[in-house]
Scaffold this active site. Structure first.
Site, mmCIF file in Angstrom:
data_model
loop_
_atom_site.group_PDB
_atom_site.id
_atom_site.type_symbol
_atom_site.label_atom_id
_atom_site.label_comp_id
_atom_site.label_asym_id
_atom_site.label_seq_id
_atom_site.Cartn_x
_atom_site.Cartn_y
_atom_site.Cartn_z
ATOM 1 N N SER A 37 0.804 -1.225 0.000
ATOM 2 C CA SER A 37 0.000 0.000 0.000
ATOM 3 C C SER A 37 0.835 1.272 0.000
ATOM 4 C CB SER A 37 -0.935 0.000 1.216
ATOM 5 O OG SER A 37 -1.848 -1.055 1.171
ATOM 6 N N TYR B 226 -2.809 6.664 -0.632
ATOM 7 C CA TYR B 226 -1.699 6.563 -1.567
ATOM 8 C C TYR B 226 -1.935 7.451 -2.780
ATOM 9 C CZ TYR B 226 1.756 4.234 -4.608
ATOM 10 O OH TYR B 226 2.808 3.963 -5.447
ATOM 11 N N ARG C 40 -4.355 2.170 0.166
ATOM 12 C CA ARG C 40 -4.311 2.239 -1.292
ATOM 13 C C ARG C 40 -5.558 1.549 -1.852
ATOM 14 N NH1 ARG C 40 0.794 -0.324 -4.742
ATOM 15 N NH2 ARG C 40 0.518 0.883 -6.665
ATOM 16 N N HIS D 258 2.296 -4.077 10.100
ATOM 17 C CA HIS D 258 1.171 -4.398 9.223
ATOM 18 C C HIS D 258 -0.040 -4.859 10.048
ATOM 19 C CE1 HIS D 258 3.088 -3.768 5.460
ATOM 20 N NE2 HIS D 258 3.819 -4.862 5.430
#
Length: 343
Positions: free
Chosen positions: A80, A238, A173, A151
């Site tokens: 991402s 993003y 993203r 993450h």
């Protein structure tokens, strides 16, 4: 203790309440599914699909990590924009120490400068045979502000992170580009890949059975927290960063407490950092052309296209339309969160 426990039950167990052998037994009972990115399997832990091999690391991180108020934690779902964000934040925070001519980015991959908590710092270097014992790192010598990344979805972060004043910068993203980027990253070594075609991967992704998924739960957990506690979580898209990197760099700097002065802005420092950390600049560095940051994946694999809308070259229009429709109607409805799918 009954060794057959759900991931929710396991979440309530403190690491110190059972020995290493019991931990191995309990972890072996977690629901599992087919993995990717060279991983043998994923385990359902605390409601998210975690690479099975790092579940002990995650438990150790949750149990032993003590956040400092000055810490900055970069969070994301894989593929991402994690590498890009690390380079930017490292450069923003350390701009008084380094210039483009001597920045550590010239000799170190961004992942080495902003290490993963679950993959690197709490990695199972000290696992013994038939044991899930994990080496607890000494982080006391890291100068402030400490920069880390993860993450892990927000609900599974350690309580010390949630309850301290440390700041979290999250990047998301659009799911179509995440699917394509994950596919390319995970299948770069065809001899290790467990995926036969992208359609199979899309199906698993939609079911939530991807590393640190479900994707929707991951993104929404940070999105909602950013709305409730904007001083705690900065939520970045993003696509917004690609559209106006300079504006987003300024936004990040202000959030993490390193606001650019008027003199720096007029002197072009913001643009300088933005260009230095661009995909093209990072990709052209020798350190990112060779070597490996993680086993099985070369440094260069973290720098592919990095664009917006590459999904059009890999997913059919009908499939993309169905995914986007489902995203809006089933996953994001009522949240206020939207994605951009084209540049």
């Amino acid at each position: 203790m009954n060794p057959i426990q759900s991931s929710v039950e396991l979440a309530r167990i403190n690491e110190n309440e059972f020995d290493d052998q019991q931990k191995v037994v309990v972890l072996s009972q977690l629901p599992k599914t087919k993995g990717f990115l060279g991983l043998s399997s994923l385990s359902l832990y605390q409601g998210f699909w975690c690479p099975s091999k790092i579940v002990p690391n995650v438990i150790s991180f949750q149990t032993h990590f003590q956040a400092h108020d000055q810490d900055i934690i970069l969070a994301s779902k894989p593929k991402s924009g994690t590498t890009w964000l690390k380079a930017l934040v490292f450069s923003i925070v350390n701009r008084a120490r380094y210039t483009p001519s001597n920045t550590p980015l010239l000799i170190s991959n961004p992942h080495q400068l902003v290490p993963f908590l679950e993959f690197t710092l709490f990695a199972d270097h000290a696992i013994h045979k038939n044991s899930a014992a994990v080496k607890v790192p000494d982080l006391s010598g890291i100068p402030s502000p400490r920069l880390f990344s993860t993450h892990i979805p927000y609900p599974s972060l350690p309580e010390s992170v949630k309850n301290s004043k440390c700041r979290i910068v999250y990047i998301c993203r659009n799911p179509l580009d995440v699917i394509v980027s994950s596919w390319h990253f995970g299948t770069q070594d065809r001899t290790r890949s467990q995926w036969t075609n992208m359609e199979e991967y899309v199906d698993k992704f939609w079911k939530g059975e991807a590393a640190f998924g479900p994707f929707w739960d991951h993104v929404l957990s940070y999105w909602r927290e950013s709305l409730e506690k904007p001083e705690k979580v900065l939520f970045l898209r993003y696509e917004d960063m690609k559209e106006d990197t300079v504006a987003q760099v300024k936004r990040i700097a202000e959030f993490v407490g390193f606001r650019f002065s008027d003199e720096e802005e007029s002197g072009g420092v913001v643009r300088q950092i933005s260009e230095m950390c661009s995909l093209k600049s990072l990709k052209d560095l020798e350190v990112n052309k060779t070597g490996k940051f993680m086993p099985n994946f070369e440094n260069k694999s973290y720098f592919r296209k990095g664009g917006v809308g590459d999904w059009v070259n890999h997913l059919s229009a009908s499939l993309a339309k169905r995914i986007i429709s489902k995203v809006n109607e089933e996953k994001l409805k009522g949240s206020g969160l939207t994605f951009k799918y084209e540049s």
